[in-house]
Design an enzyme around this catalytic site. Structure first.
Site, PDB file in Angstrom:
ATOM      1  CE  LYS A 124      -3.623  -2.708   0.561  1.00 16.72           C
ATOM      2  NZ  LYS A 124      -2.967  -4.013   0.692  1.00 16.72           N
ATOM      3  CE  LYS A 159      -6.741   0.536  -0.783  1.00 10.35           C
ATOM      4  NZ  LYS A 159      -6.141   0.377  -2.141  1.00 10.35           N
ATOM      5  NE  ARG A 209      -2.123  -6.930  -9.567  1.00  9.88           N
ATOM      6  CZ  ARG A 209      -2.233  -7.791  -8.552  1.00  9.88           C
ATOM      7  NH1 ARG A 209      -1.819  -9.030  -8.696  1.00  9.88           N
ATOM      8  NH2 ARG A 209      -2.760  -7.393  -7.411  1.00  9.88           N
ATOM      9  NE  ARG A 224      -7.381  -7.099 -10.208  1.00  7.60           N
ATOM     10  CZ  ARG A 224      -6.502  -6.773  -9.265  1.00  7.60           C
ATOM     11  NH1 ARG A 224      -6.103  -7.670  -8.381  1.00  7.60           N
ATOM     12  NH2 ARG A 224      -6.024  -5.556  -9.206  1.00  7.60           N
ATOM     13  NE  ARG A 232     -14.622  -6.236  -0.903  1.00  6.70           N
ATOM     14  CZ  ARG A 232     -14.743  -7.280  -0.090  1.00  6.70           C
ATOM     15  NH1 ARG A 232     -13.755  -7.596   0.729  1.00  6.70           N
ATOM     16  NH2 ARG A 232     -15.838  -8.012  -0.096  1.00  6.70           N
ATOM     17  CG  ASP A 272      -3.662  -3.798  -7.729  1.00  8.35           C
ATOM     18  OD1 ASP A 272      -3.318  -4.622  -8.603  1.00  8.35           O
ATOM     19  OD2 ASP A 272      -4.000  -4.127  -6.580  1.00  8.35           O
ATOM     20  CD  GLU A 280      -3.608  -2.589  -2.950  1.00  8.11           C
ATOM     21  OE1 GLU A 280      -3.031  -3.690  -3.082  1.00  8.11           O
ATOM     22  OE2 GLU A 280      -4.684  -2.449  -2.356  1.00  8.11           O
ATOM     23  CG  ASN A 282      -0.463  -5.940  -5.273  1.00 10.36           C
ATOM     24  OD1 ASN A 282      -0.969  -6.250  -4.212  1.00 10.36           O
ATOM     25  ND2 ASN A 282      -1.031  -5.071  -6.110  1.00 10.36           N
TER      26      ASN A 282
END
Length: 313
Positions: A124, A159, A209, A224, A232, A272, A280, A282
């Protein structure tokens, strides 16, 4: 090569979608030997970082997807590479594992992603390094700060800093009657920091993604798309994955971040992106290999194993 995967229990893999399985399948097809172990299988003895590893053979269709030979206690530098694929949460045991892996590096082990980079790039907080690509964002453990941010932006996402798969994420609006309870619970009465971001309506078109492998973007991403009535887009939260070519903005973000992240030791990264905003970075166990491959024809696992082979010379 001998490749060892530090992962969650193999028995729990959902191989129809698991990216670690896709990596293993590709490596095995090239004739590389596979080993697997878990965090609890590591230890230090007489200064050496050891792990009880299982040699893995992938099985044909039906029944268990793998067979495992007798455990072998090996130094991590006795295999050609260790691929760190342990899922979050990034708890104390995960942190200790990165320290052991870093010690193994000093003994000659090759670890992907680098343990220090895993510690340095909270998934994050890493976006704070790239403010030119982010929506308004704040981090605080104090309810008064979060309430002020909510008043300013009117619609926000809250979050936790150590979650995955969309767990613990809330959408807050000023009229929500549960704001106080949510903030008390999520901050543990001011003891736990959270990230708040301005809500991005573009989530309706998907939380994308974007994969980086060895600093270069895969040409397609996975959008997504949230299920009806859900904020979400995470697949774990019921989102639907739709592969798409990268947009110009996606590519700009990826090509800007890619070389810097790779230089830090991050072989594989999942960015993201919602709309035009990075949300984000990841680095622990990025996913979506199989979904992108199935819909685009790109062998994502092949690109990853190519990068490992190139790194090992």
């Amino acid at each position: 090569m001998r490749l060892a995967f530090l992962a969650d229990p193999l028995e729990h893999f959902k191989i129809y979608k698991d990216s670690t399985y896709a990596m293993m399948r590709e490596a095995a097809a090239r004739g590389h030997a596979l080993f697997a172990f878990e965090q609890a299988d590591m230890r230090v003895l007489q200064g050496r970082v050891l792990a009880d590893m299982r040699p893995i053979t992938l099985a044909a269709e039906g029944g268990s997807w793998f067979t495992a030979g007798p455990r072998e206690t090996l130094s991590l530098n006795e295999v050609d590479a260790v691929v760190m694929r342990k899922d979050p949460p990034f708890d104390s045991e995960y942190l200790y594992a990165t320290h052991l892996l870093e010690h193994a590096e000093r003994q000659g082990a090759r670890i992907f992603n680098k343990p220090r980079a895993l510690r340095d790039f909270n998934e994050k907080l890493a976006i704070l390094r790239f403010p030119q690509f982010t929506a308004p964002t704040m981090v605080s453990s104090q309810a008064t700060d979060i309430r002020a941010f909510l008043r300013e932006h009117g619609d926000i996402i809250l979050k936790p800093l150590d979650g995955m798969g969309g767990s613990g994420i809330f959408r807050l609006r000023p009229e929500d009657p549960n704001i106080g309870t949510i903030l008390e619970t999520q901050t543990h009465h001011g003891r736990i920091s959270l990230m708040a971001q301005r809500y991005l309506p573009a989530i309706a078109d998907g939380d994308k993604r974007v994969l980086l492998i060895a600093g270069k973007p895969v040409d397609w991403c996975l959008a997504r798309i949230p299920m009806q009535g859900e904020t979400r887009g995470n697949l774990a939260a019921g989102g639907t994955g739709v592969a798409r070519p990268l947009s110009a903005r996606d590519r700009d973000i990826a090509e800007t971040l890619g070389p810097e992240l790779f230089a830090e030791g991050l072989m594989l990264v999942g960015l993201d992106v919602i709309g035009d905003s990075l949300t984000e970075v990841n680095v622990t166990s990025p996913t979506c290999f199989q979904e992108i491959s199935a819909q685009s024809g790109i062998n994502v696992a092949g690109l990853f194993v190519d990068a490992i082979e190139a790194a090992l010379g």
